[in-house]
Design an enzyme around this catalytic site. Structure first.
Site, PDB file in Angstrom:
ATOM      1  N   LYS A   1       7.638   1.095   1.010  1.00  0.00           N
ATOM      2  CA  LYS A   1       8.359   0.571  -0.162  1.00  0.00           C
ATOM      3  C   LYS A   1       9.583   1.432  -0.510  1.00  0.00           C
ATOM      4  O   LYS A   1      10.686   0.924  -0.645  1.00  0.00           O
ATOM      5  CB  LYS A   1       7.427   0.501  -1.398  1.00  0.00           C
ATOM      6  CG  LYS A   1       6.189  -0.342  -1.201  1.00  0.00           C
ATOM      7  CD  LYS A   1       5.313  -0.359  -2.442  1.00  0.00           C
ATOM      8  CE  LYS A   1       4.782   0.982  -2.878  1.00  0.00           C
ATOM      9  NZ  LYS A   1       3.835   1.610  -1.920  1.00  0.00           N
ATOM     10  N   SER A   2       9.355   2.726  -0.668  1.00  0.00           N
ATOM     11  CA  SER A   2      10.449   3.631  -1.053  1.00  0.00           C
ATOM     12  C   SER A   2      11.515   3.696   0.026  1.00  0.00           C
ATOM     13  O   SER A   2      12.718   3.623  -0.271  1.00  0.00           O
ATOM     14  CB  SER A   2       9.937   5.066  -1.228  1.00  0.00           C
ATOM     15  OG  SER A   2       9.205   5.160  -2.381  1.00  0.00           O
TER      16      SER A   2
ATOM     17  N   SER B   1       1.894  -1.672  -7.324  1.00  0.00           N
ATOM     18  CA  SER B   1       1.623  -2.883  -8.123  1.00  0.00           C
ATOM     19  C   SER B   1       0.529  -3.736  -7.466  1.00  0.00           C
ATOM     20  O   SER B   1       0.802  -4.843  -7.002  1.00  0.00           O
ATOM     21  CB  SER B   1       2.899  -3.696  -8.368  1.00  0.00           C
ATOM     22  OG  SER B   1       3.706  -3.832  -7.229  1.00  0.00           O
TER      23      SER B   1
ATOM     24  N   LEU C   1       0.822  -1.209   0.000  1.00  0.00           N
ATOM     25  CA  LEU C   1       0.000   0.000   0.000  1.00  0.00           C
ATOM     26  C   LEU C   1       0.859   1.264   0.000  1.00  0.00           C
ATOM     27  O   LEU C   1       2.028   1.225   0.405  1.00  0.00           O
ATOM     28  CB  LEU C   1      -0.880   0.018   1.258  1.00  0.00           C
ATOM     29  CG  LEU C   1      -1.944  -1.066   1.380  1.00  0.00           C
ATOM     30  CD1 LEU C   1      -2.559  -1.025   2.780  1.00  0.00           C
ATOM     31  CD2 LEU C   1      -3.023  -0.886   0.315  1.00  0.00           C
ATOM     32  N   SER C   2       0.266   2.359  -0.414  1.00  0.00           N
ATOM     33  CA  SER C   2       0.927   3.654  -0.286  1.00  0.00           C
ATOM     34  C   SER C   2       1.220   3.897   1.192  1.00  0.00           C
ATOM     35  O   SER C   2       0.367   3.662   2.046  1.00  0.00           O
ATOM     36  CB  SER C   2      -0.012   4.737  -0.832  1.00  0.00           C
ATOM     37  OG  SER C   2       0.546   6.005  -0.626  1.00  0.00           O
ATOM     38  N   GLY C   3       2.440   4.297   1.489  1.00  0.00           N
ATOM     39  CA  GLY C   3       2.814   4.554   2.885  1.00  0.00           C
ATOM     40  C   GLY C   3       3.240   3.318   3.651  1.00  0.00           C
ATOM     41  O   GLY C   3       3.566   3.390   4.838  1.00  0.00           O
TER      42      GLY C   3
HETATM   43  N1  LIG Z   1      -5.272   6.776  -6.950  1.00  0.00           N
HETATM   44  C1  LIG Z   1      -4.061   6.512  -6.440  1.00  0.00           C
HETATM   45  N2  LIG Z   1      -3.817   5.299  -5.891  1.00  0.00           N
HETATM   46  C2  LIG Z   1      -2.611   5.033  -5.389  1.00  0.00           C
HETATM   47  N3  LIG Z   1      -1.552   5.888  -5.395  1.00  0.00           N
HETATM   48  C3  LIG Z   1      -1.742   7.112  -5.935  1.00  0.00           C
HETATM   49  C4  LIG Z   1      -2.995   7.473  -6.473  1.00  0.00           C
HETATM   50  N4  LIG Z   1      -2.898   8.753  -6.950  1.00  0.00           N
HETATM   51  C5  LIG Z   1      -1.644   9.152  -6.723  1.00  0.00           C
HETATM   52  N5  LIG Z   1      -0.938   8.185  -6.112  1.00  0.00           N
HETATM   53  C6  LIG Z   1       0.506   8.307  -5.806  1.00  0.00           C
HETATM   54  O1  LIG Z   1       1.152   7.517  -6.803  1.00  0.00           O
HETATM   55  C7  LIG Z   1       1.986   6.532  -6.191  1.00  0.00           C
HETATM   56  C8  LIG Z   1       1.664   5.131  -6.715  1.00  0.00           C
HETATM   57  O2  LIG Z   1       2.164   4.954  -7.999  1.00  0.00           O
HETATM   58  P1  LIG Z   1       2.545   3.513  -8.513  1.00  0.00           P
HETATM   59  O3  LIG Z   1       3.126   3.701  -9.866  1.00  0.00           O
HETATM   60  O4  LIG Z   1       3.357   2.829  -7.491  1.00  0.00           O
HETATM   61  O5  LIG Z   1       1.095   2.817  -8.587  1.00  0.00           O
HETATM   62  S1  LIG Z   1       0.671   1.470  -9.320  1.00  0.00           S
HETATM   63  O6  LIG Z   1       1.715   0.465  -9.046  1.00  0.00           O
HETATM   64  O7  LIG Z   1       0.564   1.733 -10.751  1.00  0.00           O
HETATM   65  O8  LIG Z   1      -0.634   1.109  -8.740  1.00  0.00           O
HETATM   66  C9  LIG Z   1       1.698   6.547  -4.721  1.00  0.00           C
HETATM   67  O9  LIG Z   1       2.992   6.538  -4.174  1.00  0.00           O
HETATM   68  P2  LIG Z   1       3.433   5.668  -2.913  1.00  0.00           P
HETATM   69  O10 LIG Z   1       2.793   6.404  -1.787  1.00  0.00           O
HETATM   70  O11 LIG Z   1       4.913   5.790  -2.921  1.00  0.00           O
HETATM   71  O12 LIG Z   1       2.990   4.258  -3.035  1.00  0.00           O
HETATM   72  C10 LIG Z   1       0.946   7.828  -4.471  1.00  0.00           C
HETATM   73  O13 LIG Z   1       1.848   8.798  -3.992  1.00  0.00           O
HETATM   74  N1  LIG Z   2       9.519   0.096   9.775  1.00  0.00           N
HETATM   75  C1  LIG Z   2       9.345   1.006   8.803  1.00  0.00           C
HETATM   76  N2  LIG Z   2       9.697   0.714   7.541  1.00  0.00           N
HETATM   77  C2  LIG Z   2       9.504   1.611   6.549  1.00  0.00           C
HETATM   78  N3  LIG Z   2       8.975   2.842   6.734  1.00  0.00           N
HETATM   79  C3  LIG Z   2       8.601   3.182   7.977  1.00  0.00           C
HETATM   80  C4  LIG Z   2       8.768   2.284   9.061  1.00  0.00           C
HETATM   81  N4  LIG Z   2       8.297   2.889  10.159  1.00  0.00           N
HETATM   82  C5  LIG Z   2       7.871   4.111   9.800  1.00  0.00           C
HETATM   83  N5  LIG Z   2       8.074   4.308   8.482  1.00  0.00           N
HETATM   84  C6  LIG Z   2       7.715   5.552   7.771  1.00  0.00           C
HETATM   85  O1  LIG Z   2       6.606   5.290   6.927  1.00  0.00           O
HETATM   86  C7  LIG Z   2       6.674   6.097   5.762  1.00  0.00           C
HETATM   87  C8  LIG Z   2       6.633   5.184   4.528  1.00  0.00           C
HETATM   88  O2  LIG Z   2       6.644   5.995   3.374  1.00  0.00           O
HETATM   89  P1  LIG Z   2       7.191   5.478   1.977  1.00  0.00           P
HETATM   90  O3  LIG Z   2       8.491   4.777   2.144  1.00  0.00           O
HETATM   91  O4  LIG Z   2       7.144   6.646   1.043  1.00  0.00           O
HETATM   92  O5  LIG Z   2       6.091   4.395   1.582  1.00  0.00           O
HETATM   93  P2  LIG Z   2       5.621   3.908   0.150  1.00  0.00           P
HETATM   94  O6  LIG Z   2       6.788   4.054  -0.778  1.00  0.00           O
HETATM   95  O7  LIG Z   2       5.204   2.490   0.360  1.00  0.00           O
HETATM   96  O8  LIG Z   2       4.478   4.804  -0.213  1.00  0.00           O
HETATM   97  C9  LIG Z   2       7.968   6.908   5.831  1.00  0.00           C
HETATM   98  O9  LIG Z   2       7.677   8.181   6.340  1.00  0.00           O
HETATM   99  C10 LIG Z   2       8.799   6.084   6.832  1.00  0.00           C
HETATM  100  O10 LIG Z   2       9.735   6.885   7.539  1.00  0.00           O
END
Ligand SMILES: Nc1ncnc2c1ncn2[C@@H]1O[C@H](COP(=O)(O)OS(=O)(=O)O)[C@@H](OP(=O)(O)O)[C@H]1O
Ligand SMILES: Nc1ncnc2c1ncn2[C@@H]1O[C@H](COP(=O)(O)OP(=O)(O)O)[C@@H](O)[C@H]1O
Length: 198
Positions: free
Chosen positions: A38-39, A106, A33-35
């Protein structure tokens, strides 16, 4: 058209590139999931591998969507194409002998399996970054969940668009329970134990 395009074998093989670099090449495919982290984890693992003289590269969702995949949105069809292209680019990096780390939500199992299928056995390492939606939502590093809940962002993964969990990932990392350091250690250990890096 494509029947007129002939595949050329390269003079230097993937195996020769790996030999020179002193490690195998593969894709570490972070999904979640977002957050979920992964990054954060892809970059932290890269840092650790870089210290060990491993050739690496991170392909990150947000960055790739600014360039290569500019114009793709978040419909099921666009996400599928997003992942297909990343898979193909990742395969080129693997051919170049690089350990590639990808950080894309993904969300669809089939799309991830399609990437696995274009690679050789052992080259696709699926890492499920598993954190409960509530945890991801409370982190909300970009404020996107708040917008999604308010209906400002449609098709948001976990809220208004599905996430299909991996069934047999090589690794599952629960970032609500492990620290970043513990997570990195677990992933690097996997690579060492399975002979990807020394
Ligand atoms: N509708 C919606 N759903 C999910 N995420 C959204 C959406 N709109 C924008 N974002 C932002 O785009 C990041 C996800 O892009 P991805 O290329 O990883 O998505 S996917 O794999 O094609 O589903 C995602 O980044 P991460 O938070 O790093 O996962 C979001 O910041
Ligand atoms: N154990 C952990 N592993 C990874 N991220 C963590 C953890 N605990 C807290 N975090 C925080 O959660 C957030 C994850 O964001 P991000 O890496 O951008 O997620 P994603 O790429 O899946 O959207 C960051 O602010 C990170 O510092």
């Amino acid at each position: 058209m494509s029947e007129n395009i002939v595949w050329h074998e390269t003079t230097i093989t993937k195996e020769e590139r790996q030999e020179k670099k002193g490690h195998k090449s593969s894709i570490l495919w972070f999904t979640g999931l977002s957050g979920s982290g992964k990054s954060t984890l892809a970059n932290a693992v890269e840092k650790e591998l870089h210290k060990r003289n491993v050739h690496t590269y991170v392909l990150d969702g947000d960055n790739v969507r600014h360039g290569l995949n500019k114009g793709l949105g978040f419909s099921e069809e666009d996400r599928k194409e997003n992942i297909r292209r990343i898979g193909e680019v990742g395969k080129l990096f693997v051919d170049a002998g690089v350990i590639t780390l990808t950080a894309f939500i993904s969300p669809f199992r089939q799309d991830r399996d399609n990437v696995r299928a274009i690679l050789e056995e052992g080259e696709f390492i699926e890492i499920f970054v598993d954190a409960p939606l509530a945890t991801c939502e409370s982190r909300d590093p970009k404020g996107l969940y708040e917008k999604a809940r308010a209906g400002v962002i449609p098709n948001f993964t976990g809220i208004s668009s599905p996430y299909e969990q991996p069934e047999n990932p090589e690794l599952t990392i629960n970032t609500a329970e492990l620290t970043i350091e513990q997570s990195v250690e677990k992933i690097v250990q996997y690579l060492v134990v399975n002979g990807y890096v020394r």
